[in-house]
Write a protein that holds these residues in place. Sequence first.
Motif, PDB file in Angstrom:
ATOM      1  N   ARG A 158       3.760 -16.068  -8.159  1.00 21.20           N
ATOM      2  CA  ARG A 158       4.485 -15.701  -6.920  1.00 21.20           C
ATOM      3  C   ARG A 158       3.368 -15.857  -5.531  1.00 21.20           C
ATOM      4  NH1 ARG A 158       6.061 -11.837 -10.479  1.00 21.20           N
ATOM      5  NH2 ARG A 158       4.274 -10.548  -9.930  1.00 21.20           N
ATOM      6  N   LEU A 159       3.915 -16.662  -4.725  1.00 14.98           N
ATOM      7  CA  LEU A 159       2.868 -17.194  -3.639  1.00 14.98           C
ATOM      8  C   LEU A 159       3.111 -16.135  -2.607  1.00 14.98           C
ATOM      9  CD1 LEU A 159       1.193 -19.502  -2.665  1.00 14.98           C
ATOM     10  CD2 LEU A 159       3.247 -20.690  -1.898  1.00 14.98           C
ATOM     11  N   GLN A 160       1.936 -15.622  -2.197  1.00 16.65           N
ATOM     12  CA  GLN A 160       1.761 -14.806  -0.942  1.00 16.65           C
ATOM     13  C   GLN A 160       1.438 -15.259   0.275  1.00 16.65           C
ATOM     14  OE1 GLN A 160       2.254 -11.234  -2.176  1.00 16.65           O
ATOM     15  NE2 GLN A 160       2.707 -12.362  -4.178  1.00 16.65           N
ATOM     16  N   VAL A 161       2.000 -14.331   1.298  1.00 14.17           N
ATOM     17  CA  VAL A 161       1.722 -14.580   2.567  1.00 14.17           C
ATOM     18  C   VAL A 161       0.456 -14.462   3.122  1.00 14.17           C
ATOM     19  CG1 VAL A 161       2.423 -14.435   5.089  1.00 14.17           C
ATOM     20  CG2 VAL A 161       3.969 -14.381   3.286  1.00 14.17           C
ATOM     21  N   GLY A 162      -0.436 -15.470   3.597  1.00 16.91           N
ATOM     22  CA  GLY A 162      -2.066 -14.969   4.076  1.00 16.91           C
ATOM     23  C   GLY A 162      -2.867 -15.016   2.887  1.00 16.91           C
ATOM     24  N   ASP A 163      -3.993 -14.501   3.357  1.00 18.61           N
ATOM     25  CA  ASP A 163      -5.103 -14.336   2.180  1.00 18.61           C
ATOM     26  C   ASP A 163      -5.181 -12.794   1.786  1.00 18.61           C
ATOM     27  OD1 ASP A 163      -6.498 -13.120   4.265  1.00 18.61           O
ATOM     28  OD2 ASP A 163      -7.948 -14.637   4.524  1.00 18.61           O
ATOM     29  N   ILE A 164      -6.079 -12.714   0.977  1.00 25.79           N
ATOM     30  CA  ILE A 164      -6.273 -11.537   0.345  1.00 25.79           C
ATOM     31  C   ILE A 164      -6.627 -10.366   1.580  1.00 25.79           C
ATOM     32  CG2 ILE A 164      -8.928 -11.849   0.041  1.00 25.79           C
ATOM     33  CD1 ILE A 164      -8.533 -10.077  -2.473  1.00 25.79           C
ATOM     34  N   ALA A 165      -7.264 -10.525   2.502  1.00 23.64           N
ATOM     35  CA  ALA A 165      -7.435  -9.670   3.366  1.00 23.64           C
ATOM     36  C   ALA A 165      -6.035  -9.202   4.173  1.00 23.64           C
ATOM     37  CB  ALA A 165      -8.311  -9.882   4.396  1.00 23.64           C
ATOM     38  N   GLU A 166      -5.168  -9.936   4.082  1.00 25.98           N
ATOM     39  CA  GLU A 166      -3.962  -9.863   4.839  1.00 25.98           C
ATOM     40  C   GLU A 166      -2.971  -9.071   4.079  1.00 25.98           C
ATOM     41  OE1 GLU A 166      -3.496 -13.468   8.110  1.00 25.98           O
ATOM     42  OE2 GLU A 166      -3.627 -13.941   5.892  1.00 25.98           O
ATOM     43  N   MET A 167      -3.070  -8.947   2.842  1.00 28.59           N
ATOM     44  CA  MET A 167      -2.152  -8.231   1.932  1.00 28.59           C
ATOM     45  C   MET A 167      -2.042  -6.877   2.314  1.00 28.59           C
ATOM     46  SD  MET A 167      -2.959 -10.104  -1.641  1.00 28.59           S
ATOM     47  CE  MET A 167      -1.262  -9.326  -2.430  1.00 28.59           C
ATOM     48  N   ASP A 168      -1.000  -6.236   1.856  1.00 26.37           N
ATOM     49  CA  ASP A 168      -0.578  -4.679   2.034  1.00 26.37           C
ATOM     50  C   ASP A 168      -1.805  -3.987   1.475  1.00 26.37           C
ATOM     51  OD1 ASP A 168       0.435  -1.899   1.313  1.00 26.37           O
ATOM     52  OD2 ASP A 168       1.953  -2.883   2.374  1.00 26.37           O
ATOM     53  N   GLU A 169      -2.307  -3.091   2.135  1.00 29.77           N
ATOM     54  CA  GLU A 169      -3.281  -2.103   1.689  1.00 29.77           C
ATOM     55  C   GLU A 169      -3.074  -1.488   0.505  1.00 29.77           C
ATOM     56  OE1 GLU A 169      -4.529   0.741   4.664  1.00 29.77           O
ATOM     57  OE2 GLU A 169      -4.979  -0.729   6.179  1.00 29.77           O
ATOM     58  N   GLU A 170      -1.869  -1.314   0.027  1.00 27.78           N
ATOM     59  CA  GLU A 170      -1.556  -0.626  -1.291  1.00 27.78           C
ATOM     60  C   GLU A 170      -1.529  -1.594  -2.450  1.00 27.78           C
ATOM     61  OE1 GLU A 170      -1.557   2.742  -1.051  1.00 27.78           O
ATOM     62  OE2 GLU A 170      -2.181   2.558   0.921  1.00 27.78           O
ATOM     63  N   ALA A 171      -1.634  -2.951  -1.983  1.00 24.72           N
ATOM     64  CA  ALA A 171      -1.218  -3.751  -3.130  1.00 24.72           C
ATOM     65  C   ALA A 171      -2.640  -3.749  -4.024  1.00 24.72           C
ATOM     66  CB  ALA A 171      -1.164  -5.278  -2.479  1.00 24.72           C
ATOM     67  N   THR A 172      -2.509  -3.570  -5.389  1.00 26.19           N
ATOM     68  CA  THR A 172      -3.566  -3.541  -6.337  1.00 26.19           C
ATOM     69  C   THR A 172      -2.840  -4.518  -7.538  1.00 26.19           C
ATOM     70  OG1 THR A 172      -3.022  -1.429  -7.397  1.00 26.19           O
ATOM     71  CG2 THR A 172      -4.753  -1.448  -5.727  1.00 26.19           C
ATOM     72  N   PHE A 173      -4.131  -4.867  -8.410  1.00 32.73           N
ATOM     73  CA  PHE A 173      -3.801  -5.646  -9.461  1.00 32.73           C
ATOM     74  C   PHE A 173      -4.681  -5.214 -10.764  1.00 32.73           C
ATOM     75  CE2 PHE A 173      -2.908  -7.953  -5.554  1.00 32.73           C
ATOM     76  CZ  PHE A 173      -1.427  -8.609  -5.796  1.00 32.73           C
ATOM     77  N   ASP A 174      -4.260  -5.548 -11.849  1.00 31.00           N
ATOM     78  CA  ASP A 174      -5.116  -5.360 -12.938  1.00 31.00           C
ATOM     79  C   ASP A 174      -6.345  -6.067 -12.782  1.00 31.00           C
ATOM     80  OD1 ASP A 174      -3.375  -3.678 -14.133  1.00 31.00           O
ATOM     81  OD2 ASP A 174      -2.385  -5.329 -15.176  1.00 31.00           O
ATOM     82  N   VAL A 175      -6.236  -7.414 -12.438  1.00 30.88           N
ATOM     83  CA  VAL A 175      -7.413  -8.403 -12.386  1.00 30.88           C
ATOM     84  C   VAL A 175      -7.314  -9.033 -11.063  1.00 30.88           C
ATOM     85  CG1 VAL A 175      -8.833 -10.426 -13.539  1.00 30.88           C
ATOM     86  CG2 VAL A 175      -7.621  -8.444 -14.928  1.00 30.88           C
ATOM     87  N   VAL A 176      -8.398  -9.267 -10.231  1.00 33.06           N
ATOM     88  CA  VAL A 176      -8.418 -10.479  -9.270  1.00 33.06           C
ATOM     89  C   VAL A 176      -9.323 -11.345  -9.710  1.00 33.06           C
ATOM     90  CG1 VAL A 176      -9.051 -10.759  -7.004  1.00 33.06           C
ATOM     91  CG2 VAL A 176      -8.258  -8.421  -7.663  1.00 33.06           C
ATOM     92  N   TYR A 177      -8.992 -12.636  -9.614  1.00 33.18           N
ATOM     93  CA  TYR A 177      -9.693 -13.890  -9.995  1.00 33.18           C
ATOM     94  C   TYR A 177      -9.956 -14.749  -8.791  1.00 33.18           C
ATOM     95  CZ  TYR A 177      -9.997 -18.259 -12.512  1.00 33.18           C
ATOM     96  OH  TYR A 177     -10.624 -19.664 -12.777  1.00 33.18           O
ATOM     97  N   LEU A 178     -11.079 -15.272  -8.716  1.00 29.86           N
ATOM     98  CA  LEU A 178     -11.683 -15.951  -7.677  1.00 29.86           C
ATOM     99  C   LEU A 178     -12.296 -17.199  -8.121  1.00 29.86           C
ATOM    100  CD1 LEU A 178     -13.600 -13.070  -5.806  1.00 29.86           C
ATOM    101  CD2 LEU A 178     -11.375 -13.883  -5.117  1.00 29.86           C
ATOM    102  N   ASP A 179     -11.908 -18.203  -7.491  1.00 32.98           N
ATOM    103  CA  ASP A 179     -12.394 -19.510  -7.696  1.00 32.98           C
ATOM    104  C   ASP A 179     -12.709 -20.233  -6.228  1.00 32.98           C
ATOM    105  OD1 ASP A 179     -13.452 -21.887  -8.535  1.00 32.98           O
ATOM    106  OD2 ASP A 179     -11.447 -22.856  -9.036  1.00 32.98           O
ATOM    107  N   PRO A 180     -13.893 -19.655  -5.458  1.00 31.21           N
ATOM    108  CA  PRO A 180     -14.028 -20.379  -4.100  1.00 31.21           C
ATOM    109  C   PRO A 180     -14.750 -21.514  -4.146  1.00 31.21           C
ATOM    110  CG  PRO A 180     -15.609 -18.635  -4.849  1.00 31.21           C
ATOM    111  CD  PRO A 180     -14.708 -18.742  -5.921  1.00 31.21           C
TER     112      PRO A 180
END
Length: 262
Positions: A158-180
């Motif tokens: 599911r493609l989200q709108v914006g970046d991680i900082a713009e997501m709903d404050e309550e949005a959490t996930f089991d794992v966050v994956y980063l590949d900057p």
Amino acid sequence: MPSSIAVATNESSFANEVKALSQQLQLPYVFLKKELKFATEYDYLLLKNTQGVAMAKTGKGAPKPVLVDFTSGAADHRRRFGGGKGQDIAKAVGLNKRNHLSVLDATAGLGRDAFVLACLGCEVSLCERVGFVRQMLEDGLYRASMHAEVADIAAKMRLQVGDIAEMDEEATFDVVYLDPMYPHTEKSSAAAKKEMAFFRDLIGKDDDADRLLAEAKQRAEYRVVVKRPKGAPYLNGEEPTYQLDGKSGRFDVYVLKSLDLP
């Protein structure tokens, strides 16, 4: 000097749609009437036609345009023969401990790693803040959703709108994956891939990559996984809980809570 880019089509039926896209992305619009090797007004064209949305290098000797395609080529091969949960990325996110994890891929790019995780049963949310890359990814996901063999996998992405900082404050996930994005050397395997050249030319590196780690820790329930080239420094200078080393890079794993089932 940064490379130049415009939004283009070579099919009149897409003209109005592509004009609107150019306004949305705040990039020039071009109707392409000649072959790419002669279209030298811009270094790159985000080209939309019946094939999909592709990033095309212009000029003589340019490589084949880059298209997000989860239904054939490397993505399809890895889906069928990639090694399942024995892959380093699967171990890094914790699929050797628990199934059906929710994962936020906060730097989705062309979606390759997100697709692998979805193939392995994860529910993957994708963030991509670069507008033209997001368009390529959205197009690739749409075409995958229409393909019988991968539609079920695409439904897990599911493609989200914006970046991680713009997501709903309550949005959490089991794992966050980063590949900057990282300024690869010419000796690295990533720099040798012609199809990834536009990332280096148009995007460069993520100057705010260090802040991503703090954001990720706020969103992750169990762990944050950071994909890094060999020799790259830790994000934000923070040593991970452990590392998984591969042939061309590594995964830095920051454990926040155990994934082991009681």
